[in-house]
Design a protein around this motif. Structure first.
Motif, PDB file in Angstrom:
ATOM      1  N   LEU A 163       0.829  -1.205   0.000  1.00  0.00           N
ATOM      2  CA  LEU A 163       0.000   0.000   0.000  1.00  0.00           C
ATOM      3  C   LEU A 163       0.864   1.255   0.000  1.00  0.00           C
ATOM      4  CD1 LEU A 163      -2.641   1.582   0.335  1.00  0.00           C
ATOM      5  CD2 LEU A 163      -2.508   1.127   2.803  1.00  0.00           C
ATOM      6  N   LYS A 164       1.938   1.219   0.780  1.00  0.00           N
ATOM      7  CA  LYS A 164       2.827   2.385   0.883  1.00  0.00           C
ATOM      8  C   LYS A 164       3.820   2.469  -0.276  1.00  0.00           C
ATOM      9  CE  LYS A 164       2.670   2.573   5.953  1.00  0.00           C
ATOM     10  NZ  LYS A 164       3.460   2.458   7.205  1.00  0.00           N
ATOM     11  N   GLY A 165       3.850   1.440  -1.123  1.00  0.00           N
ATOM     12  CA  GLY A 165       4.802   1.435  -2.222  1.00  0.00           C
ATOM     13  C   GLY A 165       6.215   1.122  -1.789  1.00  0.00           C
ATOM     14  N   ASN A 166       6.351   0.525  -0.597  1.00  0.00           N
ATOM     15  CA  ASN A 166       7.663   0.153  -0.080  1.00  0.00           C
ATOM     16  C   ASN A 166       7.978  -1.272  -0.527  1.00  0.00           C
ATOM     17  OD1 ASN A 166      10.016  -0.275   1.318  1.00  0.00           O
ATOM     18  ND2 ASN A 166       9.201   0.324   3.322  1.00  0.00           N
ATOM     19  N   TYR A 167       8.371  -1.404  -1.784  1.00  0.00           N
ATOM     20  CA  TYR A 167       8.508  -2.736  -2.369  1.00  0.00           C
ATOM     21  C   TYR A 167       9.692  -3.516  -1.814  1.00  0.00           C
ATOM     22  CZ  TYR A 167       4.747  -1.988  -5.691  1.00  0.00           C
ATOM     23  OH  TYR A 167       3.507  -1.780  -6.243  1.00  0.00           O
ATOM     24  N   ALA A 168      10.754  -2.835  -1.446  1.00  0.00           N
ATOM     25  CA  ALA A 168      11.902  -3.557  -0.884  1.00  0.00           C
ATOM     26  C   ALA A 168      11.517  -4.252   0.410  1.00  0.00           C
ATOM     27  CB  ALA A 168      13.061  -2.584  -0.646  1.00  0.00           C
ATOM     28  N   GLN A 169      10.807  -3.539   1.273  1.00  0.00           N
ATOM     29  CA  GLN A 169      10.367  -4.155   2.527  1.00  0.00           C
ATOM     30  C   GLN A 169       9.282  -5.191   2.265  1.00  0.00           C
ATOM     31  OE1 GLN A 169      11.757  -3.634   5.582  1.00  0.00           O
ATOM     32  NE2 GLN A 169      10.495  -5.396   6.177  1.00  0.00           N
ATOM     33  N   ALA A 170       8.429  -4.923   1.271  1.00  0.00           N
ATOM     34  CA  ALA A 170       7.369  -5.877   0.932  1.00  0.00           C
ATOM     35  C   ALA A 170       7.958  -7.225   0.535  1.00  0.00           C
ATOM     36  CB  ALA A 170       6.507  -5.327  -0.203  1.00  0.00           C
ATOM     37  N   VAL A 171       9.041  -7.197  -0.230  1.00  0.00           N
ATOM     38  CA  VAL A 171       9.696  -8.442  -0.652  1.00  0.00           C
ATOM     39  C   VAL A 171      10.235  -9.193   0.559  1.00  0.00           C
ATOM     40  CG1 VAL A 171      11.661  -9.391  -1.902  1.00  0.00           C
ATOM     41  CG2 VAL A 171      10.214  -7.665  -2.985  1.00  0.00           C
ATOM     42  N   LYS A 172      10.861  -8.473   1.481  1.00  0.00           N
ATOM     43  CA  LYS A 172      11.395  -9.116   2.683  1.00  0.00           C
ATOM     44  C   LYS A 172      10.271  -9.748   3.511  1.00  0.00           C
ATOM     45  CE  LYS A 172      15.423  -6.060   3.171  1.00  0.00           C
ATOM     46  NZ  LYS A 172      16.067  -5.032   4.040  1.00  0.00           N
ATOM     47  N   ASP A 173       9.193  -8.991   3.696  1.00  0.00           N
ATOM     48  CA  ASP A 173       8.081  -9.508   4.494  1.00  0.00           C
ATOM     49  C   ASP A 173       7.372 -10.657   3.780  1.00  0.00           C
ATOM     50  OD1 ASP A 173       8.547  -7.790   6.593  1.00  0.00           O
ATOM     51  OD2 ASP A 173       7.176  -6.247   5.868  1.00  0.00           O
ATOM     52  N   TYR A 174       7.297 -10.563   2.449  1.00  0.00           N
ATOM     53  CA  TYR A 174       6.688 -11.659   1.691  1.00  0.00           C
ATOM     54  C   TYR A 174       7.530 -12.928   1.808  1.00  0.00           C
ATOM     55  CZ  TYR A 174       5.086 -14.577  -2.139  1.00  0.00           C
ATOM     56  OH  TYR A 174       4.631 -15.641  -2.868  1.00  0.00           O
TER      57      TYR A 174
END
Length: 211
Positions: A174-185
């Motif tokens: 949602l925030k467009g923080n894709y680097a963190q999204a990948v880590k959390d995914y």
């Protein structure tokens, strides 16, 4: 995974002791192991798909509405596939029940994502509570099906963690923080693969005659 095996009893005569095992005896442990590997791989594949299509659906919800329906349709098919995978062990009625619970699991995510996108904290809290409630229902279903190998102490934290982690990478997207999204995914996917292993091991332990 504990793999089923066999042992050969020692025979009293020298000739019997030195004779090679029959082909059926020698192949049985290998056959059992192969069946277990097939089940475990299938479970991992189904839950990996669950993760992949959840991710793509959430991303489409926030950033590509025109592509959402195709992603969502594929995700909903995955819930049917997971239900079908338990038919040989628990029957069609149980499979239908699991599919229905998992379908609700997917549909309950929509109000959560909508509230998060709007910044409506009251709606988000209410929708999140419903999502966690459904997760507990899935956990309880699994425990009822296989109480010895899928106790509540395992299934409820497992499902709660799945929701926690899905929310984490959804907020990142949602925030467009894709680097963190990948880590959390990545963390969420690893958890789901472990869940697939747990389900496969539980089925093998509960139905040893099928393996």
């Amino acid at each position: 995974m504990a793999l089923a095996g066999g042992s050969l009893a020692a025979c009293s005569s020298n000739s019997d002791a030195s004779a090679p095992p029959s082909s059926s005896s020698a192949s049985q442990p290998a056959t059992n192991q192969a069946k277990q590997v097939v089940l475990n791989s299938a479970m991992r594949g189904l839950w990996a798909d669950h993760m992949q299509w959840t991710w793509s659906s959430v991303d489409a919800f926030f950033h590509n509405p025109k592509g959402l329906q195709a992603q969502l349709d594929r995700l909903l098919q995955n819930q049917k596939d997971i239900g079908a995978a338990i038919v040989p062990y628990y029957g069609q009625d149980a499979a239908t029940q699991l599919t229905d619970l998992l379908t609700t699991h997917i549909k309950d995510a929509v109000p959560v994502l909508t509230a998060a996108q709007k910044g409506d904290n009251a709606a988000l809290e209410k929708a999140s509570d419903e999502w966690y409630r459904n997760a507990k229902e899935i956990a309880d279903f699994l425990t009822k099906a296989n109480p010895d190998n899928w106790p509540t102490s395992a299934t409820e934290p497992m499902m709660k963690t799945h929701i926690d982690q899905t929310i984490a990478y959804s907020v990142d997207l949602l925030k467009g923080n894709y680097a963190q999204a990948v880590k959390d995914y990545d963390a969420a996917e690893l958890h789901m693969l472990m869940m697939g292993d747990t389900l496969a091991q539980g089925i093998i332990a509960q139905f040893p005659d099928k393996f």
